[in-house]
Each structure stands twice: as structure tokens, then as C-alpha cells.
Scaffold this motif. Structure first.
Motif, mmCIF file in Angstrom:
data_model
loop_
_atom_site.group_PDB
_atom_site.id
_atom_site.type_symbol
_atom_site.label_atom_id
_atom_site.label_comp_id
_atom_site.label_asym_id
_atom_site.label_seq_id
_atom_site.Cartn_x
_atom_site.Cartn_y
_atom_site.Cartn_z
ATOM 1 N N GLN A 174 0.800 -1.216 0.000
ATOM 2 C CA GLN A 174 0.000 0.000 0.000
ATOM 3 C C GLN A 174 0.843 1.282 0.000
ATOM 4 O OE1 GLN A 174 -3.464 0.039 -0.075
ATOM 5 N NE2 GLN A 174 -3.273 -2.160 -0.437
ATOM 6 N N ASN A 175 2.154 1.124 -0.097
ATOM 7 C CA ASN A 175 3.049 2.291 -0.092
ATOM 8 C C ASN A 175 2.789 3.199 1.110
ATOM 9 O OD1 ASN A 175 4.208 1.544 -2.618
ATOM 10 N ND2 ASN A 175 2.435 2.428 -3.664
ATOM 11 N N VAL A 176 2.717 2.587 2.281
ATOM 12 C CA VAL A 176 2.404 3.341 3.498
ATOM 13 C C VAL A 176 3.599 4.190 3.918
ATOM 14 C CG1 VAL A 176 1.771 3.181 5.931
ATOM 15 C CG2 VAL A 176 0.766 1.597 4.264
ATOM 16 N N GLU A 177 3.372 5.480 4.050
ATOM 17 C CA GLU A 177 4.408 6.405 4.496
ATOM 18 C C GLU A 177 3.837 7.314 5.567
ATOM 19 O OE1 GLU A 177 5.669 8.537 1.078
ATOM 20 O OE2 GLU A 177 6.740 6.844 0.175
ATOM 21 N N LEU A 178 4.686 7.725 6.483
ATOM 22 C CA LEU A 178 4.242 8.649 7.519
ATOM 23 C C LEU A 178 3.862 9.984 6.890
ATOM 24 C CD1 LEU A 178 6.895 8.002 10.323
ATOM 25 C CD2 LEU A 178 4.496 7.300 10.330
ATOM 26 N N PRO A 179 2.844 10.647 7.429
ATOM 27 C CA PRO A 179 2.449 11.946 6.878
ATOM 28 C C PRO A 179 3.524 12.997 7.123
ATOM 29 C CG PRO A 179 1.320 11.541 8.945
ATOM 30 C CD PRO A 179 2.025 10.263 8.589
ATOM 31 N N ALA A 180 3.487 14.026 6.318
ATOM 32 C CA ALA A 180 4.441 15.120 6.499
ATOM 33 C C ALA A 180 4.222 15.767 7.861
ATOM 34 C CB ALA A 180 4.256 16.155 5.392
ATOM 35 N N ALA A 181 5.289 16.301 8.405
ATOM 36 C CA ALA A 181 5.201 16.945 9.720
ATOM 37 C C ALA A 181 4.153 18.050 9.695
ATOM 38 C CB ALA A 181 6.558 17.514 10.111
ATOM 39 N N ALA A 182 3.325 18.061 10.707
ATOM 40 C CA ALA A 182 2.273 19.076 10.823
ATOM 41 C C ALA A 182 1.884 19.190 12.283
ATOM 42 C CB ALA A 182 1.063 18.694 9.969
ATOM 43 N N GLN A 183 1.095 20.195 12.592
ATOM 44 C CA GLN A 183 0.674 20.399 13.975
ATOM 45 C C GLN A 183 -0.144 19.218 14.485
ATOM 46 O OE1 GLN A 183 1.656 22.910 15.834
ATOM 47 N NE2 GLN A 183 0.542 22.273 17.671
ATOM 48 N N ASP A 184 -1.024 18.696 13.630
ATOM 49 C CA ASP A 184 -1.896 17.591 14.027
ATOM 50 C C ASP A 184 -2.113 16.679 12.819
ATOM 51 O OD1 ASP A 184 -3.641 15.967 15.399
ATOM 52 O OD2 ASP A 184 -5.314 17.376 15.376
ATOM 53 N N PRO A 185 -1.075 15.951 12.393
ATOM 54 C CA PRO A 185 -1.157 15.177 11.149
ATOM 55 C C PRO A 185 -2.207 14.076 11.154
ATOM 56 C CG PRO A 185 0.798 14.563 12.396
ATOM 57 C CD PRO A 185 0.227 15.784 13.056
ATOM 58 N N TRP A 186 -2.605 13.605 12.335
ATOM 59 C CA TRP A 186 -3.585 12.521 12.400
ATOM 60 C C TRP A 186 -4.998 13.033 12.659
ATOM 61 C CZ3 TRP A 186 -1.596 8.401 10.422
ATOM 62 C CH2 TRP A 186 -0.215 8.187 10.531
ATOM 63 N N GLY A 187 -5.151 14.342 12.737
ATOM 64 C CA GLY A 187 -6.489 14.911 12.903
ATOM 65 C C GLY A 187 -7.131 14.596 14.235
ATOM 66 N N TRP A 188 -6.302 14.476 15.296
ATOM 67 C CA TRP A 188 -6.857 14.149 16.608
ATOM 68 C C TRP A 188 -7.879 15.183 17.061
ATOM 69 C CZ3 TRP A 188 -7.935 11.084 20.533
ATOM 70 C CH2 TRP A 188 -8.261 11.665 21.760
#
Length: 250
Positions: free
Chosen positions: A167-181
């Protein structure tokens, strides 16, 4: 372990069997949801204090199955920002425990299983638990953290590695809240804040709280639901509660 003990006490106080009472079906189960919601509230309110947030994540891993609202991903982001990933001694174990529960939830159909190879990027949508274990592995690989704990962790890791490649899983780019918590938590609050328990007799205006904590029932309410029609709390217990003490049972 203080956090864990506190939450365990909260679970016990929402279990009618511990008080020889019969309130309504699934009181203890709904009580566990109430405690889990309190834990999520505690995590949200502890923003900026990674030690407090980590203590809550530990307790979640030990007491409950994880789901898409579990703050583990956001916790890893915070630890990474604070440069603390190498200083949390049991991080690999907690990640392993969470990975086991995520794997079980996928097997039970609570998390969608990706089909086929990922061909192109789609429009970004709210994170809902997909590729959970591969993402954990990616954090582990990035920071040299080994997941361990469950007896089947090797199989879980092997399956996650295969999924990550397909699935070509890669970590999201750095952000304040990359997972949308933050967004996900607010949506969860809106959806669940008015849920009532016990045939609506003890309604709720927000998630969490103590409406299912049997020590918050009046003596008359407890007597009515008690097997022997007596209040399971002694006068000394009631006085201690009024004085701000906590009741620990079990």
C-alpha cells in the motif's frame, strides 16, 4: 501506575456486581465507555504535557481495546516533537499492545482492510484507523523502536510489513496535528455527548462524567436496586466521599 489505578477504581465503581446491585443491562459495559471517554477528555485537556498524556496512553493500552479515536498516533507525534521517544522506556511494549488490539479490531471488521495495491493518492480524508500497525512500524523504524509484548507480535509485524509495501504506506508530512486528533475528538464529542444510559433515567449532556458511578447515586436509588434493599455504602463510606475521599474496591 497511579493513573492506571485511578481508572481501574473508576471502572469498579461503575460495576453493579461489586455492590450487589442490579441496575440495568450492560451497566458495567456502558460504565467502561464512560471511563474511556473520561480518559480521552483527560488526554485532550493535558495537551502540552507529554508525561501526563503518556500516562493516559499507557492506561488505555492496559485497560481497553484501541479504536480509531485512540490517541496513540498523536502521542507519538508529540513525543517526536519533544524529542522524548528515546526516553520512554516502555514505548515498544505499549506500541506492541496497541498493535495487537488494532489487529484484532481489523479481524473483527471494525477497521477496513485495504484491497489491492495503492495506485495513486486520493483526496485526503479523516484518518479512521487504516494502516494503523504499518504506521506504528514506520515510527519504530524511524526511531529504532522495537515493538514487543504480545505472543503473536511477530505475525502482526510481518503482516504489517507486507501491507506497508503493498500500500506504499508512508508517515504523513510533519504538521501540527497530522492525524487529525483535534478534529476527530470534536466530532466524537458531538456524536456521543447526548447518549443516555439505563432507559434514559440518567441522561448525559456531554461525554464522560460520572452518571454511571454508583457512588453518585442517592441512597434511595442504591437501595431500590440492591439485592437486599439496603444501601451497599456504609455511613462511614458516604461521609468519606462527602469529605472528598475516593472509594477503592475490588
Amino acid at each position: 501506575m497511579q493513573r492506571l489505578n485511578t481508572y481501574q477504581d473508576m471502572l469498579n465503581l461503575r460495576n453493579p456486581d461489586a455492590f450487589d446491585m442490579n441496575t440495568f443491562n450492560d451497566h458495567a459495559g456502558y460504565g467502561a465507555i464512560e471511563v474511556a471517554q473520561n480518559m480521552l477528555l483527560d488526554y485532550h485537556e493535558a495537551a502540552g504535557n507529554w508525561k501526563e498524556q503518556w500516562a493516559i496512553c499507557e492506561a488505555l493500552a492496559l485497560l481497553f481495546n484501541t479504536d480509531s479515536l485512540d490517541p496513540m498516533m498523536g502521542m507519538l507525534v508529540e513525543l517526536e516533537k519533544q524529542g522524548q521517544l528515546a526516553h520512554v522506556r516502555n514505548l515498544g511494549w505499549v506500541m506492541g499492545m496497541v498493535a495487537r488490539e488494532a489487529d484484532a479490531m481489523r479481524s473483527d471488521g471494525f477497521i477496513d482492510v485495504p484491497e489491492g495495491k495503492k495506485k495513486k493518492k486520493k483526496k485526503k480524508k479523516a484518518y479512521a484507523g487504516e494502516h494503523f500497525v504499518p504506521y506504528l512500524l514506520a515510527y519504530g523504524g524511524k526511531h529504532n523502536i522495537t515493538m514487543y509484548g504480545p505472543s503473536n507480535i511477530a505475525d502482526i509485524i510481518s503482516a504489517a510489513e507486507e501491507e506497508a509495501e503493498e500500500q506504499n504506506v508512508e508517515l504523513p508530512a510533519a504538521a501540527q496535528d497530522p492525524w487529525g486528533w483535534t478534529t476527530g475528538f470534536k466530532a466524537y464529542e458531538r456524536k456521543n455527548k447526548t447518549t443516555a444510559y439505563g432507559a434514559g433515567s440518567r441522561g448525559k449532556a456531554s461525554i464522560g462524567g460520572d452518571s454511571l458511578d454508583i457512588t453518585t447515586y442517592s441512597p434511595a436509588e442504591r437501595k431500590a436496586k440492591s439485592f437486599n434493599k439496603k444501601d451497599p455504602l456504609t455511613k462511614a463510606m458516604i461521609k468519606a466521599l462527602k469529605d472528598g475521599m475516593c472509594l477503592s474496591i475490588g
